[in-house]
Design a protein around this motif. Sequence first.
Motif: not given
Lengths: 196, 228
Positions: B80-81, B84-85, B87-89
Amino acid sequence: MHEHNHNKTVLNRVLRNAIKLAVFSGLIVAVVASINFVTQDRIELEKKQASERILKEVAGQRDIQLTTIADGIYVTTNKQGHTGFIVPAVTQQGYNGEIKLLVGVNHLGKITGVRVVEHRETPGLGDKMLVRVSDWITGFNGKSLQNPPSEGWQVRKDGGEFDQFTGATITPRAVVQAVHHALIKLNSGISQEHLQ
Amino acid sequence: MTSKQIIQDGLWSNNPALVQLLGLCPLLAVSNTVATSLGLGLATVMVLGASNCLVALIRNQVDEATRLPLFILIIAGFVTCVDLAMQAWSFELHQRISLFIALIVTNCTLLGRAESFASKNPVIYSLLDGLMMGTGFLLVLLAMGFCRELLGHGTLFSQMDLLFGDTAKNWTIQFTTDGQGFLLAVLPPGAFMLMGLFLALKNIVDERLLVSARARDIQRVRIDLRTP
């Protein structure tokens, strides 16, 4: 007495395990939550930028004002004050699942841009409809309901005006149909109300 | 268990893809191009290294009964981490392979290494094992991506900008003029066949190595015989 002790140790072990599991779950949730906290603004921004980028590409202009009317349909107003539309189109006629498109139309009823928003076509084959893979989809630009006439709104293989891909006819056929339907729908419905 | 052995196991003799045959679903589905292969491979290395590390850290605290849910919890948390990372970068790459990022949780390599290695070995060795197993998986992914992109699309390193930003936009090497390639290589059956070829190739290499090792042994025995 012995039985009683045994039960007690089992109970203790279960309790200990449950507590451990709860503590570890809490820790993991805390880690995920903090990563979420750090990234959420950026993800939100990226999503917004991505959808704005697509809308502007479809409208064919950077300087436009977008107003949402019903069902994900946008009314676009450009600098000259001309009104156009961005309409969503969905087709199930693709190779695999739904293809979701956005179709932009200007005040003359001409297409300003078509983009794929969501699809599950075969990579390397059906994905030639994506603008980063090939410029096929820009072939819709400037077309309208009258140009080509109804029988031209097909892939070449079916006697129409639009190219198919080598090795893949189903995907382009579905996209051409979906765009045509979107134009028909727009022409018969919303445009009359809103252009007045 | 020496570090040399761990490295050798992960990269070659116990390679998760070529020997354990684990994680085949993402391997076959995502190895379309070098760029997507590299993206998924790196994500797997990261999660595998991190999960092995954490599992080794808590290995003395966990009970037989609760270890599997705990391991899955750890793996899912890390995935999950990474999701998310990414998706952000690396938003656009994420758009393309997001399904398979989530599926890293179900890649049996991860639970397999947690259970069979990290739960029995100290942190530093477990980290090394995770990184090497991950790299072994990454290398096979890359090799598949390389062959499939070359054969199927007639390009190499296309869309690397999804991973490395705009500077990578002109890394693409085009081999055919029309962007057309051998269709089968793009489709999942082609990936499956290519995987089979890789397995065969590995077996051939292993056999050759074995033969030459035997030949060396025999020579050594001869020398031993001559010097009484």
